[in-house]
Motif scaffolding. Structure first.
Motif, PDB file in Angstrom:
ATOM      1  N   ASN A  15      -2.353   5.829 -14.789  1.00  0.00           N
ATOM      2  CA  ASN A  15      -2.021   4.955 -13.832  1.00  0.00           C
ATOM      3  C   ASN A  15      -2.481   3.175 -13.639  1.00  0.00           C
ATOM      4  OD1 ASN A  15      -3.337   6.955 -12.129  1.00  0.00           O
ATOM      5  ND2 ASN A  15      -5.744   6.599 -12.451  1.00  0.00           N
ATOM      6  N   GLN A  20       0.480  -1.046   0.284  1.00  0.00           N
ATOM      7  CA  GLN A  20      -0.072  -0.209   0.172  1.00  0.00           C
ATOM      8  C   GLN A  20       0.765   1.096   0.399  1.00  0.00           C
ATOM      9  OE1 GLN A  20      -1.327   2.413   3.015  1.00  0.00           O
ATOM     10  NE2 GLN A  20      -0.260   1.275   5.118  1.00  0.00           N
ATOM     11  N   PRO A  21       0.170   2.425   0.047  1.00  0.00           N
ATOM     12  CA  PRO A  21      -1.226   1.983  -1.079  1.00  0.00           C
ATOM     13  C   PRO A  21      -0.841   3.357  -2.424  1.00  0.00           C
ATOM     14  CG  PRO A  21      -0.465   4.503  -0.339  1.00  0.00           C
ATOM     15  CD  PRO A  21       0.612   3.663  -0.723  1.00  0.00           C
ATOM     16  N   LEU A  63     -11.077   7.104   1.652  1.00  0.00           N
ATOM     17  CA  LEU A  63     -10.428   7.739   2.324  1.00  0.00           C
ATOM     18  C   LEU A  63     -11.306   8.384   3.226  1.00  0.00           C
ATOM     19  CD1 LEU A  63      -7.449   9.128   0.501  1.00  0.00           C
ATOM     20  CD2 LEU A  63      -7.117   7.330   2.366  1.00  0.00           C
ATOM     21  N   CYS A  87      -6.440   3.459  -2.464  1.00  0.00           N
ATOM     22  CA  CYS A  87      -7.694   4.703  -1.913  1.00  0.00           C
ATOM     23  C   CYS A  87      -8.532   5.872  -2.498  1.00  0.00           C
ATOM     24  CB  CYS A  87      -5.906   5.529  -1.200  1.00  0.00           C
ATOM     25  SG  CYS A  87      -5.193   4.669  -0.608  1.00  0.00           S
ATOM     26  N   SER A  88      -9.787   5.959  -2.458  1.00  0.00           N
ATOM     27  CA  SER A  88      -9.854   6.422  -3.131  1.00  0.00           C
ATOM     28  C   SER A  88      -9.655   7.904  -3.330  1.00  0.00           C
ATOM     29  CB  SER A  88     -11.657   7.271  -2.223  1.00  0.00           C
ATOM     30  OG  SER A  88     -11.307   7.595  -0.998  1.00  0.00           O
ATOM     31  N   SER A  89     -10.137   8.855  -4.827  1.00  0.00           N
ATOM     32  CA  SER A  89      -9.239   9.596  -4.996  1.00  0.00           C
ATOM     33  C   SER A  89      -9.047  10.966  -3.907  1.00  0.00           C
ATOM     34  CB  SER A  89      -9.676   9.114  -6.761  1.00  0.00           C
ATOM     35  OG  SER A  89      -8.951  10.755  -7.804  1.00  0.00           O
ATOM     36  N   ARG A 122      -3.205   5.401  -5.342  1.00  0.00           N
ATOM     37  CA  ARG A 122      -3.792   6.018  -4.788  1.00  0.00           C
ATOM     38  C   ARG A 122      -4.086   6.988  -6.454  1.00  0.00           C
ATOM     39  NH1 ARG A 122      -2.718   8.477   0.291  1.00  0.00           N
ATOM     40  NH2 ARG A 122      -1.132   7.590   1.118  1.00  0.00           N
ATOM     41  N   ASP A 123      -4.913   7.586  -6.209  1.00  0.00           N
ATOM     42  CA  ASP A 123      -5.762   9.141  -7.286  1.00  0.00           C
ATOM     43  C   ASP A 123      -6.288   7.651  -8.335  1.00  0.00           C
ATOM     44  OD1 ASP A 123      -6.023  10.995  -5.570  1.00  0.00           O
ATOM     45  OD2 ASP A 123      -3.672  11.449  -6.348  1.00  0.00           O
ATOM     46  N   GLY A 140     -11.528  11.645   1.119  1.00  0.00           N
ATOM     47  CA  GLY A 140     -11.881  11.291   0.068  1.00  0.00           C
ATOM     48  C   GLY A 140     -12.504  12.856  -0.830  1.00  0.00           C
ATOM     49  N   HIS A 150      -7.899  13.097  -5.980  1.00  0.00           N
ATOM     50  CA  HIS A 150      -6.830  14.371  -7.512  1.00  0.00           C
ATOM     51  C   HIS A 150      -8.416  15.193  -7.961  1.00  0.00           C
ATOM     52  CE1 HIS A 150      -5.235  14.647 -11.360  1.00  0.00           C
ATOM     53  NE2 HIS A 150      -4.656  13.796 -11.184  1.00  0.00           N
TER      54      HIS A 150
END
Length: 595
Positions: A77, A61-62, A136, A99-101, A64-65, A139, A103
């Protein structure tokens, strides 16, 4: 149930973290990406190191985005993900945390998020990897666990599940009852952290103030019960971001972490360690000193009598009522003199208390004793204080008092009848550990933490106590960690008449801590007193407080080495005079060398 810990929870290099986790008894680890990137070891070498230590790599982990971003960003990605999945194969990890974005270009489109996560899971499946999607608390579009689950459910991919994180759920005040709607096989991972209840930005709260279960204010056990009812059978894993833990030595932190999971398992019915044996009183407090004369003078002025001496060690027993103080001139006294080294806890079952302590990873201390000495079990508290489990005057159990031979003495004056409480200053990095230790190992109840203003910063204090208050220990961490003279340990003695006790002490040559006149001017403005009462308090340096339950009068001796004594008169009062602590601390600073 298996236990795991995220490497981000510990200090040091990745090798040091893995070693600490293994020695503490963890079954596996979550490897935080930054720890891997900073390691000189190859993924294969890390995998081999974990195997040698008996650890599995439970999570990488993690990531991300990932989801709900523009097409060109998502293509990048996937390229990044392919590299990470290949690396995970070399590492021996089969689950990745996404993790929830957050971005800035991520859009609020659940269908697109589900489509992107499904494509990511397609790629992961090619490498034998599972994707655990976590909400998150901050998020951009997905910030709650139920929202994350709806997206996972819509994606309907066998390699895609959800990760539940107690901090992200409880910090937002989400109701964990909804976890029951998630099939256990779709909960790919469970991360646990507690936290003090703070009113602050959730991101900063998360990044700096998480702690291990049982050290904060969240109902982590309640959340775990909901998860277990789903049939989840993965590890209980700790992911704790904490500035103090990341600076403290990894070994003790890992032990504290594993202890928190042992207690959590007990609370939710997954384990049955020996039951807690709550101490029923304080048998003695032991002072270690290079020179007995100064502390003996203070004890004598307080009214204590030297009643006995240990048959084989340079230890004297001083008694006044049921208050007992041992003065040990043969121990390893600190360079700055007298210190509180040990506490004898009166126990209904000393052997059972020792079994409980050992099962919860408390260091059992070897004890040098003669064949005829009482077999006392002792463990070390996080600050190094030795805790003895004792029996006094109970024919069915060995009596620690039998190790002492009486000496001629005159009985002291009536007045002080027992030790009211003990105050222990904790090393700055052991404060949370100390709270969990005293709650779990000793079965004491923890009161709310309070902040006390010190002339040079802020002091935190938290009391732990048994049900009737016959054992009270105040744990504190000072504002000036190097100023041990001020943030010293102290022994509080209970009396029915603090004025009479203070006068006797002073008349016997004892020095009481002088309190500024401004304090009494303010006290007179806040409360009404009988004629002459306030003047008496001013003369003797007695402080006063009251709460909904009653009144509190107390005063202090000057410090000897790192120890001072307090005379306290409780009339229904349940606290410790925190209102007066800033005045006491300031007065002690005035008398401290170098101030």
């Amino acid at each position: 149930m298996r236990t795991s810990i995220a490497t981000v929870s510990l200090s040091g290099s990745l090798t040091e973290k893995l070693t600490a986790a293994s020695r503490a008894g963890f079954d596996g680890v979550e490897i935080f990406e930054n720890d891997l990137l900073a390691s000189p070891l190859t993924p294969e070498e890390i995998r081999g190191r974990c195997a040698d230590l008996g650890l599995t790599v439970d999570l990488y982990q993690p990531m991300r985005d990932i989801e709900a971003v523009p097409a060109e960003e998502f293509a990048r990605n996937l390229r990044r993900a392919r590299h990470k999945f290949e690396l995970m194969g070399r590492l021996g990890a089969d689950t990745v945390l996404v993790c929830s974005s957050v971005h800035p270009l991520a859009v609020d489109d659940d269908a697109l998020a589900a489509e992107h996560l499904s494509q990511l899971a397609d790629l992961a499946q090619e490498f034998g990897v599972r994707v655990a999607y976590e909400a998150l608390a901050w998020g951009r579009n997905v910030s709650t666990y139920d929202h994350a689950w709806r997206i996972v459910e819509a994606a309907a991919h066998p390699a895609l599940g959800t990760c539940l994180d107690s901090f992200h759920i409880l910090s937002r005040g989400s109701d964990p009852k909804g976890i029951a709607d998630i099939p256990g096989e779709k909960i790919f991972f469970l991360q646990l952290a507690d936290a003090p209840l703070l009113a602050m930005d959730v991101l900063q709260w998360s990044r700096h103030y998480r702690c291990f279960p049982g050290q904060g204010g969240f109902d982590v056990a309640g959340l775990v019960r909901h998860v277990l009812r789903t049939g989840y059978d993965g590890p209980l894993s700790l992911e704790v971001f904490n500035d103090v833990f990341r600076q403290a030595e990894a070994g003790p932190t890992a032990v504290d972490a594993h202890r928190s999971l042992l207690v959590l398992k007990e609370t939710v019915g997954l384990a049955t360690p020996p039951a807690a044996v709550v101490p029923s009183g304080v048998a003695f407090a032991e002072l270690v000193t290079p020179d007995a004369a100064p502390v003996s003078a203070v004890l004598g002025a307080l009214g204590f009598a030297r009643t006995a001496r240990h048959r084989s060690k340079p230890v004297d027993l001083w008694e006044l009522g049921e208050a007992r103080v041992l003065v040990n001139t043969g121990g390893s006294a600190r360079r700055d003199g007298t210190g509180l080294a040990a506490i004898g806890l009166e126990s209904p079952d000393p052997a059972g208390a020792a079994r409980r302590a050992e099962a919860l990873l408390a260091p059992v201390l070897p004890r040098r004793r003669a064949l005829e000495d009482a077999p006392l079990d002792a463990v070390a508290a996080p600050d190094g204080t030795e805790l003895f489990f004792c029996a006094t005057n109970r024919p069915e159990l060995p009596d620690w008092r039998a190790d002492f031979r009486d000496v001629e003495h005159e009985a002291g004056p009536a007045g002080v009848h027992r030790i009211d409480h003990l105050a222990l200053t904790q090393p700055w990095h052991h404060y949370d550990e100390a709270t969990l230790f005293h709650r779990s190992v000793l079965g004491l109840d923890a009161q709310e933490s309070v902040d006390v203003a010190d002339p040079y910063g802020l002091m935190r204090s938290r009391a732990v106590t048994n049900h009737d208050g016959s054992v009270r220990i105040a744990l504190s961490v000072g504002a000036a960690p190097t100023d041990d003279t001020v943030h010293a340990q102290h022994i509080a003695l209970a009396t029915d008449d603090v004025v009479a006790a203070a006068r006797r002490y002073r008349e016997a040559g004892g020095r009481l801590l002088p309190i500024p006149a401004n304090y009494y001017d303010d006290l007179g403005a806040r409360y009404e007193f009988a004629d002459g009462e306030l003047e008496t308090y001013r003369e003797l340096g007695i402080l006063y407080d009251r709460d909904a339950c009653g009144e509190f009068r107390h005063c202090y001796t000057v410090t000897v080495g790192r120890v001072f004594f307090e005379l306290v008169q409780r009339d229904g009062y349940r606290g410790y005079g925190a209102q007066n602590a800033p005045v006491r601390l300031a007065a002690q600073h005035v008398l401290s060398p170098g101030r």
